[in-house]
Design a protein around this motif. Structure first.
Motif, PDB file in Angstrom:
ATOM      1  N   SER A   1       0.788  -1.188  -0.245  1.00  0.00           N
ATOM      2  CA  SER A   1       0.225   0.228   0.273  1.00  0.00           C
ATOM      3  C   SER A   1       0.715   1.634  -0.422  1.00  0.00           C
ATOM      4  O   SER A   1       1.731   1.368   0.226  1.00  0.00           O
ATOM      5  N   LEU A   2      -0.032   2.137  -0.650  1.00  0.00           N
ATOM      6  CA  LEU A   2       0.826   3.054  -0.995  1.00  0.00           C
ATOM      7  C   LEU A   2      -0.175   4.534  -0.189  1.00  0.00           C
ATOM      8  O   LEU A   2      -1.365   4.471  -0.904  1.00  0.00           O
ATOM      9  N   ARG A   3      -0.241   5.045   0.840  1.00  0.00           N
ATOM     10  CA  ARG A   3      -1.160   6.138   0.955  1.00  0.00           C
ATOM     11  C   ARG A   3      -0.648   6.911   1.675  1.00  0.00           C
ATOM     12  O   ARG A   3       0.204   7.200   2.481  1.00  0.00           O
ATOM     13  N   GLY A   4      -1.709   8.401   1.373  1.00  0.00           N
ATOM     14  CA  GLY A   4      -1.083  10.011   2.250  1.00  0.00           C
ATOM     15  C   GLY A   4      -1.100  11.006   1.448  1.00  0.00           C
ATOM     16  O   GLY A   4      -1.750  10.285   0.091  1.00  0.00           O
ATOM     17  N   SER A   5      -0.489  12.149   1.512  1.00  0.00           N
ATOM     18  CA  SER A   5      -0.557  13.037   1.003  1.00  0.00           C
ATOM     19  C   SER A   5       0.686  13.443   1.292  1.00  0.00           C
ATOM     20  O   SER A   5       1.384  13.354   2.133  1.00  0.00           O
ATOM     21  N   ALA A   6       0.861  14.734   0.324  1.00  0.00           N
ATOM     22  CA  ALA A   6       2.649  15.520   0.728  1.00  0.00           C
ATOM     23  C   ALA A   6       2.125  16.593  -0.714  1.00  0.00           C
ATOM     24  O   ALA A   6       1.055  16.408  -1.077  1.00  0.00           O
ATOM     25  N   SER A   7       3.367  17.728   0.795  1.00  0.00           N
ATOM     26  CA  SER A   7       2.564  18.904  -0.304  1.00  0.00           C
ATOM     27  C   SER A   7       4.021  19.674  -0.249  1.00  0.00           C
ATOM     28  O   SER A   7       5.051  19.622   0.532  1.00  0.00           O
TER      29      SER A   7
ATOM     30  N   LEU B   1       1.391  -0.936  -8.263  1.00  0.00           N
ATOM     31  CA  LEU B   1       2.219  -1.236  -7.518  1.00  0.00           C
ATOM     32  C   LEU B   1       2.847  -1.802  -6.323  1.00  0.00           C
ATOM     33  O   LEU B   1       2.436  -3.094  -6.653  1.00  0.00           O
ATOM     34  N   VAL B   2       4.219  -1.204  -6.902  1.00  0.00           N
ATOM     35  CA  VAL B   2       4.951  -2.565  -5.795  1.00  0.00           C
ATOM     36  C   VAL B   2       5.953  -1.790  -4.354  1.00  0.00           C
ATOM     37  O   VAL B   2       5.654  -0.399  -4.511  1.00  0.00           O
ATOM     38  N   ALA B   3       5.750  -2.666  -3.776  1.00  0.00           N
ATOM     39  CA  ALA B   3       6.671  -1.488  -2.710  1.00  0.00           C
ATOM     40  C   ALA B   3       7.588  -3.022  -1.919  1.00  0.00           C
ATOM     41  O   ALA B   3       6.883  -4.247  -1.970  1.00  0.00           O
ATOM     42  N   ALA B   4       8.971  -2.015  -1.456  1.00  0.00           N
ATOM     43  CA  ALA B   4       9.829  -2.866  -0.905  1.00  0.00           C
ATOM     44  C   ALA B   4      10.628  -1.794   0.578  1.00  0.00           C
ATOM     45  O   ALA B   4      11.051  -1.472  -0.772  1.00  0.00           O
ATOM     46  N   ASP B   5      11.383  -2.448   1.610  1.00  0.00           N
ATOM     47  CA  ASP B   5      12.056  -1.634   2.546  1.00  0.00           C
ATOM     48  C   ASP B   5      11.410   0.125   2.317  1.00  0.00           C
ATOM     49  O   ASP B   5      12.196   0.940   2.199  1.00  0.00           O
ATOM     50  N   GLY B   6      10.252   0.171   2.039  1.00  0.00           N
ATOM     51  CA  GLY B   6       9.835   2.243   2.704  1.00  0.00           C
ATOM     52  C   GLY B   6      10.041   2.697   0.620  1.00  0.00           C
ATOM     53  O   GLY B   6       9.654   3.622   0.926  1.00  0.00           O
ATOM     54  N   ILE B   7      10.097   2.073  -0.100  1.00  0.00           N
ATOM     55  CA  ILE B   7       9.929   2.404  -1.412  1.00  0.00           C
ATOM     56  C   ILE B   7       9.303   2.004  -2.002  1.00  0.00           C
ATOM     57  O   ILE B   7       8.433   0.526  -2.160  1.00  0.00           O
TER      58      ILE B   7
ATOM     59  N   HIS C   1       9.364   7.320  -1.180  1.00  0.00           N
ATOM     60  CA  HIS C   1      10.997   6.508   0.289  1.00  0.00           C
ATOM     61  C   HIS C   1      10.200   7.456   0.996  1.00  0.00           C
ATOM     62  O   HIS C   1       9.888   8.483   1.807  1.00  0.00           O
ATOM     63  N   ASP C   2       9.285   6.256   2.038  1.00  0.00           N
ATOM     64  CA  ASP C   2       8.572   6.982   3.652  1.00  0.00           C
ATOM     65  C   ASP C   2       9.925   6.435   3.925  1.00  0.00           C
ATOM     66  O   ASP C   2      10.039   5.760   4.875  1.00  0.00           O
TER      67      ASP C   2
ATOM     68  N   PRO D   1       8.943  16.761  -0.180  1.00  0.00           N
ATOM     69  CA  PRO D   1       7.875  17.592   0.037  1.00  0.00           C
ATOM     70  C   PRO D   1       8.132  18.242   1.964  1.00  0.00           C
ATOM     71  O   PRO D   1       9.038  18.204   2.853  1.00  0.00           O
ATOM     72  N   SER D   2       7.522  19.504   2.044  1.00  0.00           N
ATOM     73  CA  SER D   2       7.800  20.159   3.184  1.00  0.00           C
ATOM     74  C   SER D   2       6.848  19.440   3.763  1.00  0.00           C
ATOM     75  O   SER D   2       7.002  19.663   5.440  1.00  0.00           O
ATOM     76  N   LYS D   3       5.972  18.828   3.811  1.00  0.00           N
ATOM     77  CA  LYS D   3       4.667  18.463   4.138  1.00  0.00           C
ATOM     78  C   LYS D   3       4.217  17.053   3.405  1.00  0.00           C
ATOM     79  O   LYS D   3       4.321  16.814   2.650  1.00  0.00           O
ATOM     80  N   SER D   4       4.490  15.857   4.431  1.00  0.00           N
ATOM     81  CA  SER D   4       3.504  14.933   4.250  1.00  0.00           C
ATOM     82  C   SER D   4       3.949  13.080   5.033  1.00  0.00           C
ATOM     83  O   SER D   4       4.251  13.440   5.917  1.00  0.00           O
ATOM     84  N   SER D   5       2.931  12.645   4.393  1.00  0.00           N
ATOM     85  CA  SER D   5       1.714  11.950   5.192  1.00  0.00           C
ATOM     86  C   SER D   5       1.969  10.779   4.719  1.00  0.00           C
ATOM     87  O   SER D   5       0.890   9.554   4.728  1.00  0.00           O
ATOM     88  N   LEU D   6       2.802  10.187   3.349  1.00  0.00           N
ATOM     89  CA  LEU D   6       3.145   9.182   2.656  1.00  0.00           C
ATOM     90  C   LEU D   6       3.383   7.835   3.091  1.00  0.00           C
ATOM     91  O   LEU D   6       4.406   7.790   4.153  1.00  0.00           O
ATOM     92  N   LYS D   7       2.827   7.068   3.707  1.00  0.00           N
ATOM     93  CA  LYS D   7       3.055   5.545   4.241  1.00  0.00           C
ATOM     94  C   LYS D   7       2.715   4.419   3.174  1.00  0.00           C
ATOM     95  O   LYS D   7       2.242   4.277   2.473  1.00  0.00           O
ATOM     96  N   VAL D   8       4.277   3.647   2.993  1.00  0.00           N
ATOM     97  CA  VAL D   8       4.244   3.078   2.260  1.00  0.00           C
ATOM     98  C   VAL D   8       4.282   1.067   3.350  1.00  0.00           C
ATOM     99  O   VAL D   8       4.839   1.613   4.167  1.00  0.00           O
ATOM    100  N   LYS D   9       3.553   1.141   2.839  1.00  0.00           N
ATOM    101  CA  LYS D   9       3.925  -0.992   3.110  1.00  0.00           C
ATOM    102  C   LYS D   9       4.088  -1.743   2.498  1.00  0.00           C
ATOM    103  O   LYS D   9       3.625  -1.999   1.793  1.00  0.00           O
ATOM    104  N   GLY D  10       4.933  -3.085   2.485  1.00  0.00           N
ATOM    105  CA  GLY D  10       4.846  -4.261   1.974  1.00  0.00           C
ATOM    106  C   GLY D  10       6.031  -4.300   1.643  1.00  0.00           C
ATOM    107  O   GLY D  10       7.201  -3.431   2.003  1.00  0.00           O
TER     108      GLY D  10
END
Length: 172
Positions: free
Chosen positions: A33-39, A94-100, A132-133, A163-172
């Motif tokens: 999963s990859l969820r959140g926002s950034a700006s 979507l692919v994910a590993a090690d926070g990316i 990259h979370d 980004p100056s603000k980010s709530s992006l979360k990577v799982k997997g």
């Protein structure tokens, strides 16, 4: 009688090796999963867009077999100018590993304005996001097919924008 025992013995041995009924399970499918926002504000390395504000929202998930999710992008122009880009779409890979994570998708609605050219409808164009979370120090980058980048499913690039603000979360 001997023939029946001879056949039964190998079958019984296989049953013992297999273990109790229901004990053999298929491996679990990977969950991403990859969820959140950034700006943030684009740095000098972005040339004509340096100083512009950007905002991203991504909600993507995959069980390894099926990927679903959405994205929303807003790129503000200089003060007093129209937005450079505003588009939304569906995540297709979507692919994910090690926070990316790398997520690609297709724009379902949106437009971009580049320079003094009229607004361009970008519906149907592919996009890519790499994240990259790193907790509060996330980095990300993106590629846009409408700017000439060749975007293939789950193809990403080095995440160099912070980004100056980010709530992006990577799982997997």
């Amino acid at each position: 009688m001997k023939r029946t025992i001879a056949l039964a013995t190998p079958i019984a041995a296989l049953a013992l090796l297999a273990g109790p009924a229901g004990a053999v399970t298929a491996p679990e499918a990977p969950m991403y999963s990859l969820r959140g926002s950034a700006s943030g504000t684009l740095p000098e390395s972005f040339g004509q867009w340096a100083g512009d504000k950007v905002r991203f929202a991504i909600d993507a998930r995959s069980d390894g077999a099926k990927t679903r999710g959405t994205f929303d992008v807003f790129h503000a122009g200089k003060p007093g100018e129209p937005a450079v880009g505003e588009f939304q779409g569906r995540i297709s890979c979507l692919v994910a590993a090690d926070g990316i994570a790398v997520a690609t998708g297709v724009i379902t609605k949106g437009h971009v304005t580049i320079g003094d050219k009229p607004a361009m409808d970008v519906t149907g164009k592919k996009v890519s996001f790499t994240v990259h979370d790193k907790g509060r120090r996330d980095t990300m980058f993106w590629m846009w097919e409408f700017l000439g980048a060749p975007v293939n499913d789950c193809q990403g690039t080095v995440p160099v924008f912070r980004p100056s603000k980010s709530s992006l979360k990577v799982k997997g």
